[in-house]
Motif scaffolding. Structure first.
Motif, mmCIF file in Angstrom:
data_model
loop_
_atom_site.group_PDB
_atom_site.id
_atom_site.type_symbol
_atom_site.label_atom_id
_atom_site.label_comp_id
_atom_site.label_asym_id
_atom_site.label_seq_id
_atom_site.Cartn_x
_atom_site.Cartn_y
_atom_site.Cartn_z
ATOM 1 N N GLY A 132 0.837 -1.189 -0.032
ATOM 2 C CA GLY A 132 0.149 0.107 -0.026
ATOM 3 C C GLY A 132 0.882 1.419 -0.024
ATOM 4 O O GLY A 132 0.621 2.404 -0.851
ATOM 5 N N GLY A 133 1.819 1.299 1.109
ATOM 6 C CA GLY A 133 2.816 2.308 0.955
ATOM 7 C C GLY A 133 3.399 2.716 -0.597
ATOM 8 O O GLY A 133 3.806 3.773 -1.037
ATOM 9 N N ILE A 134 3.881 1.588 -1.112
ATOM 10 C CA ILE A 134 4.567 1.623 -2.525
ATOM 11 C C ILE A 134 3.465 2.152 -3.588
ATOM 12 O O ILE A 134 3.799 3.287 -4.394
ATOM 13 C CB ILE A 134 4.893 0.295 -3.146
ATOM 14 C CG1 ILE A 134 5.838 -0.204 -1.964
ATOM 15 C CG2 ILE A 134 5.343 0.387 -4.476
ATOM 16 C CD1 ILE A 134 6.606 -1.623 -2.496
ATOM 17 N N MET A 135 2.170 1.705 -3.512
ATOM 18 C CA MET A 135 1.459 2.235 -4.615
ATOM 19 C C MET A 135 0.773 3.693 -4.161
ATOM 20 O O MET A 135 0.847 4.455 -5.098
ATOM 21 C CB MET A 135 -0.085 1.411 -4.359
ATOM 22 C CG MET A 135 0.206 -0.022 -4.874
ATOM 23 S SD MET A 135 1.442 0.043 -6.467
ATOM 24 C CE MET A 135 0.357 0.737 -7.574
ATOM 25 N N LEU A 136 0.764 4.105 -2.943
ATOM 26 C CA LEU A 136 0.480 5.659 -2.604
ATOM 27 C C LEU A 136 1.770 6.362 -3.158
ATOM 28 O O LEU A 136 1.363 7.447 -3.475
ATOM 29 C CB LEU A 136 0.126 5.420 -1.090
ATOM 30 C CG LEU A 136 -0.201 7.009 -0.754
ATOM 31 C CD1 LEU A 136 -1.457 7.512 -1.308
ATOM 32 C CD2 LEU A 136 -0.052 7.007 0.887
ATOM 33 N N ALA A 137 2.885 6.008 -3.124
ATOM 34 C CA ALA A 137 4.000 6.919 -3.536
ATOM 35 C C ALA A 137 3.900 6.804 -4.892
ATOM 36 O O ALA A 137 4.161 8.132 -5.512
ATOM 37 C CB ALA A 137 5.479 6.058 -3.120
#
Length: 235
Positions: A132-137
């Protein structure tokens, strides 16, 4: 809900939330968000349920020990030994002792299975948060380069590729979770409704509502020489 319950729930919830937010800028992440949603769970509640089964196993062991102590104490007081005592023990005590052993084994097995399932859900939750953090970035990068001709297309392509790769990774993990649930099914089926937690993904809520059912009937054993209660006669 205790603090540790919140903490173990947070990674899966956060992962789903961040990927869902990224879907506005990276539509390819929509299938990923849907899979992450099915894996939202509360591993602590599953583990707590297992601990309750462990406690039940301990009570069954205690019941067996206390039963034997009562028999030995009464036999010693009445100076009752030999074949009669052995016959009484084999007929009335042994079946209860065996039932206690089987009960303890069952609940210890369930505790072990739930502990494994809780651990796997924790790992899946951590992976969900990381993805989720990767996709948000990536979504923030897409938004930041949206007004730059040429760069916007490249960034969107890279973000889409990242979403598709993450989709494949998480799908593999989800399939592994379902395979584990299938493997544990023979042990977990004794818990009413628990198998539904894998399909629905909300394990904490369902595990907390789990109810154990069983027979409340039992045969009564009477000590030799003691008067047996009279059986009411129908008039």
């Amino acid at each position: 809900m205790a603090l540790d319950d919140f903490i173990t729930s947070a990674p899966s919830v956060a992962g789903f939330g961040m990927t869902s937010a990224a879907c506005f800028s990276v539509p390819a992440a929509i299938p990923l968000a849907m899979m992450q949603g099915t894996c939202i769970s509360d591993p602590a509640q599953i583990a707590h349920c297992g601990e309750r089964h462990k406690n039940l196993a301990g009570k069954a062991d205690d019941a067996k020990a206390q039963l034997q102590q009562i028999v030995d104490k009464r036999a010693s007081a009445d100076k009752w030994d030999g074949k009669d005592k052995k016959l009484f023990s084999d007929t009335h005590v042994a079946p209860y002792a065996q039932a206690c052993d089987q009960t303890a084994q069952l609940h210890n097995g369930i505790n072990g299975s739930l502990g494994t399932l809780a651990t796997v859900y924790q790992v899946v939750g951590g992976l969900s948060a990381a993805i989720g953090g990767i996709m948000l970035a990536w979504s923030l990068t897409v938004d930041a380069t949206a007004a730059i001709p040429g760069v916007d297309v490249a960034t969107e392509g890279a973000a889409t590729a990242a979403a598709e790769t993450s989709n494949g990774v998480f799908r593999t993990v989800l399939n592994g979770l379902l395979a584990l649930a299938k493997k544990l099914a023979p042990m977990l089926k004794s818990i009413k409704g628990l198998l539904g937690l894998v399909g629905l993904g909300f394990g904490g809520d369902l595990a907390g509502k789990t109810m154990l059912t069983g027979s409340t009937s039992a045969n009564t054993a009477f000590w030799p020489g003691d008067p047996m209660p009279s059986t009411p006669t129908k008039t």
